[in-house]
Write an enzyme that holds these catalytic residues in place. Sequence first.
Site, mmCIF file in Angstrom:
data_model
loop_
_atom_site.group_PDB
_atom_site.id
_atom_site.type_symbol
_atom_site.label_atom_id
_atom_site.label_comp_id
_atom_site.label_asym_id
_atom_site.label_seq_id
_atom_site.Cartn_x
_atom_site.Cartn_y
_atom_site.Cartn_z
ATOM 1 N N ASP A 1 4.063 -34.388 39.777
ATOM 2 C CA ASP A 1 3.513 -33.142 39.227
ATOM 3 C C ASP A 1 4.688 -32.261 38.801
ATOM 4 O OD1 ASP A 1 0.383 -31.611 40.102
ATOM 5 O OD2 ASP A 1 1.834 -30.919 38.593
ATOM 6 N N ASN B 1 7.678 -33.307 34.175
ATOM 7 C CA ASN B 1 6.611 -33.117 33.193
ATOM 8 C C ASN B 1 6.107 -34.490 32.744
ATOM 9 O OD1 ASN B 1 5.136 -32.730 30.808
ATOM 10 N ND2 ASN B 1 6.209 -30.787 30.401
ATOM 11 N N TYR C 1 -8.851 -29.443 24.622
ATOM 12 C CA TYR C 1 -8.968 -30.268 25.841
ATOM 13 C C TYR C 1 -9.985 -31.384 25.639
ATOM 14 C CZ TYR C 1 -10.718 -31.013 30.699
ATOM 15 O OH TYR C 1 -11.164 -31.537 31.895
#
Length: 343
Positions: A33, A52, A152
């Site tokens: 994470d 990332n 998204y």
Amino acid sequence: MGTTLITGCAGEVGSSLVHYLSESGTERMVGTDLRAPRSEVQRRLSAVCLGNISDNSLIEELDGQFEIDRIFHLAGILSSGGERNPQLAHQVNVTGTLNVLELARKQSERQSYPVQVVLTSTIAVYGLPSPAVKRTVGAIDEDEYLHPITMYGANKLYCESLGNYYANFFGLLEEVSTRTKIDFRCVRYPGLLNAHTLPTGGTSDYAPEMVHALAQGKSYSCFVRPDSRIPFMMMPDALRALVMLSDAPRSKLTRSVYNIAAFSPSAEEIALLLSRRFPHGSVTYAPHAQRQMIVDSWPEHIDDSTARRDWGWETNPSFAEALDTYLVPAVNERYYAQSVANL
Ligand code: VAH
């Protein structure tokens, strides 16, 4: 037994999944994470690689350090967060997923067995054309109304196709492809209700935000209309579904991407049932036009009959019972412990 990788391990679903898998006896788990998970999550992981997910150097580190046989890919930026920074959402959601699929492909070819990638997608891949159609169309299946209106939702719909490509067609133009393909599986999550953490950046967040506000005796200003209705699920069911799909024999699966459903209460029904259990809080409504438009584009009900047939998905459809058997006791415990700690 190889290693299970959980991306987004510090997030709302990721941290809950680490706990769930650990309690279920999963041995070697590695998490990744942007930031370190809570200490009680971190101690259940064999290793944590910070970075990332859209950064190749993180993928190279994971590929070089671990023999991975399963990846739960949860890292992502949700619907409202994605509208605040669409380019970043595309980078994290799409490039991040491409990186995960490349990691799985390389490991599958090197180890000569399919690495399983379980992706969490979303009902945000759907886009109903109007509130009238939303109210009358009934439960929609996986192949209907795939017209997302958020970055998204568009990202996740494409990532579903990317997963199917890697699982079935990568290396298409090679004379005879001897590559070991990945095993791709995916659930489309509804809104999630969790006793232990609050979501960030979602548009279904009005429900968990309402729960946690009323549980603390606070008032809550709901950013959607009272009649807003979308599918929701309790976090334990959401985690159980991931593991059930992961454990299902591939031969039983007639598709890779599945709807899963539990209940579809309206915002005012949620408020009414919560106010009976948390009488000191109160709910008012101040719809946010853009977030309301997103929720209005999502279906009221989804058809999960294929998941029920293929891999035995099932759950109690009673929202009230789910409140009383899971959410209310767990939330009360959380805030009681918090109040004692603050004495
Ligand atoms: C969101 N919680 O609100 C997510 C979910 C059903 C929506 O994917 O963006």
